[in-house]
Design an enzyme around this catalytic site. Sequence first.
Site, PDB file in Angstrom:
ATOM      1  N   ASP A 168       0.845  -1.197   0.000  1.00 13.04           N
ATOM      2  CA  ASP A 168       0.000   0.000   0.000  1.00 13.04           C
ATOM      3  C   ASP A 168       0.890   1.260   0.000  1.00 13.04           C
ATOM      4  O   ASP A 168       1.864   1.328  -0.759  1.00 13.04           O
ATOM      5  CB  ASP A 168      -0.954  -0.035   1.195  1.00 13.04           C
ATOM      6  CG  ASP A 168      -2.113   0.947   1.048  1.00 13.04           C
ATOM      7  OD1 ASP A 168      -3.091   0.599   0.370  1.00 13.04           O
ATOM      8  OD2 ASP A 168      -2.025   2.057   1.595  1.00 13.04           O
ATOM      9  N   TYR A 182      -2.575  10.879   0.579  1.00 10.70           N
ATOM     10  CA  TYR A 182      -3.010  10.620  -0.800  1.00 10.70           C
ATOM     11  C   TYR A 182      -2.902  11.886  -1.644  1.00 10.70           C
ATOM     12  O   TYR A 182      -2.496  11.845  -2.809  1.00 10.70           O
ATOM     13  CB  TYR A 182      -4.458  10.113  -0.803  1.00 10.70           C
ATOM     14  CG  TYR A 182      -4.614   8.666  -0.410  1.00 10.70           C
ATOM     15  CD1 TYR A 182      -4.888   7.693  -1.379  1.00 10.70           C
ATOM     16  CD2 TYR A 182      -4.495   8.259   0.907  1.00 10.70           C
ATOM     17  CE1 TYR A 182      -5.054   6.369  -1.029  1.00 10.70           C
ATOM     18  CE2 TYR A 182      -4.654   6.936   1.276  1.00 10.70           C
ATOM     19  CZ  TYR A 182      -4.932   5.998   0.299  1.00 10.70           C
ATOM     20  OH  TYR A 182      -5.084   4.680   0.657  1.00 10.70           O
ATOM     21  N   HIS A 238      -4.750  -7.848   0.178  1.00  9.57           N
ATOM     22  CA  HIS A 238      -4.069  -6.572   0.368  1.00  9.57           C
ATOM     23  C   HIS A 238      -3.389  -6.462   1.722  1.00  9.57           C
ATOM     24  O   HIS A 238      -2.370  -5.782   1.852  1.00  9.57           O
ATOM     25  CB  HIS A 238      -5.090  -5.446   0.199  1.00  9.57           C
ATOM     26  CG  HIS A 238      -4.502  -4.078   0.162  1.00  9.57           C
ATOM     27  ND1 HIS A 238      -3.742  -3.630  -0.898  1.00  9.57           N
ATOM     28  CD2 HIS A 238      -4.553  -3.044   1.047  1.00  9.57           C
ATOM     29  CE1 HIS A 238      -3.362  -2.376  -0.673  1.00  9.57           C
ATOM     30  NE2 HIS A 238      -3.835  -2.003   0.507  1.00  9.57           N
TER      31      HIS A 238
END
Length: 384
Positions: free
Chosen positions: A177, A307, A361
């Site tokens: 990630d 982000y 994930h």
Amino acid sequence: MRAEPFSIAIPDEDIAGLRQRLRETRWTPAGPYEPWQQGVDTGWLREFVQYWADGFDWRTAERRLNQQPQFIAQVDAQRVHFVHRRGVGPKPYPLVITHGWPGSFFEFYGLLDLLCDPAASGAQAEDAFDVVVPSLPGFAFSQAPAKPGTSAFQVADLWAALMRGLGYERFGAQGGDLGAGVSIALALRHPQVVDGIHLNFLPGTYEPSRAAGDAPLTEAEQEFLRAKDQWAALEGGYAHMHTTKPETLAHSLNDSPAGLAAWIAEKFRAWSDCDGQIERVFSRDDLLTNISLYWHTQSMGSAIRMYWENRLQPLRFTAGQRVSPPVGFARFPKEISRPPRSWLERTFDVVQWTDMPRGGHFAAMEAPALLAAEIRNFFRPLRR
């Protein structure tokens, strides 16, 4: 650099306040759709929130978190929280592991014994690691950045300074990630001290050179890019919000614990190898330990801002630009992005590639033994 021992101690009034908020949740009426079709299932969430209010024992979770040695250090102008677990073996190798969103440093608690004391689980003592697990800036107990500009590149510089301050002249890096982006940035900006990086995810901001003269896209690469676009259209709404309007979203998630639980738990279900049964892979207590870390530190807003920063500073490579330290990649079957090896080889020296038999994930939580074996295999020839 001076590292001070740290223990988590959430005040009693914060825990009581959380329980009151949970019990007073104003629930959204369920729509006429199949469970999970439009996001988190309301029925499941109501039971989950009730357990958080009346069944989950934060003090037990807190004691578990404090079983691992934690520290706070001032690294340059940034206060960084990290776990630092020393290895048991003849010469433990230093490794920095970086989490992502919606995870935390807690993601790796099931991995630490396997890496730091491999002989205890039947592996070789010579494969032991000294493991450093920092909390990303703005996550959990790490200070939120005081000014704009903290992307994966700046975090990589922080981690290099942290490892140097801990006395490690050379080290390896691992991540998935957001942590995969930090690991790549470490290898790109600090190849003189990073021996190699192991990844179990390729960040969405990664873009190899596609200049004139580069090899044309293979059929597998074209299919990967099509699948990536389709996934972003159907599943990427969260990321678009994080990268464009994080401050708007932050107020809701910081005020409503039920909303916070919905925002995080839905991703653990959708992105894991659980076949739609989230609690088949993650216990309620583990999910709530991770979610509670966001709640009690009020860090969701500062976390999702990364982000935004990564969008402004993507991992975009120019013609001929390559990452020199070797790379290992574990491709899990239920990962949200499954690039072909050739896509990485446009930029990286891929020396280990494994298609994993199961997992998604959150590999360190879903399949810690499999991931630990991959990490040990990759770094074995790189140890100095």
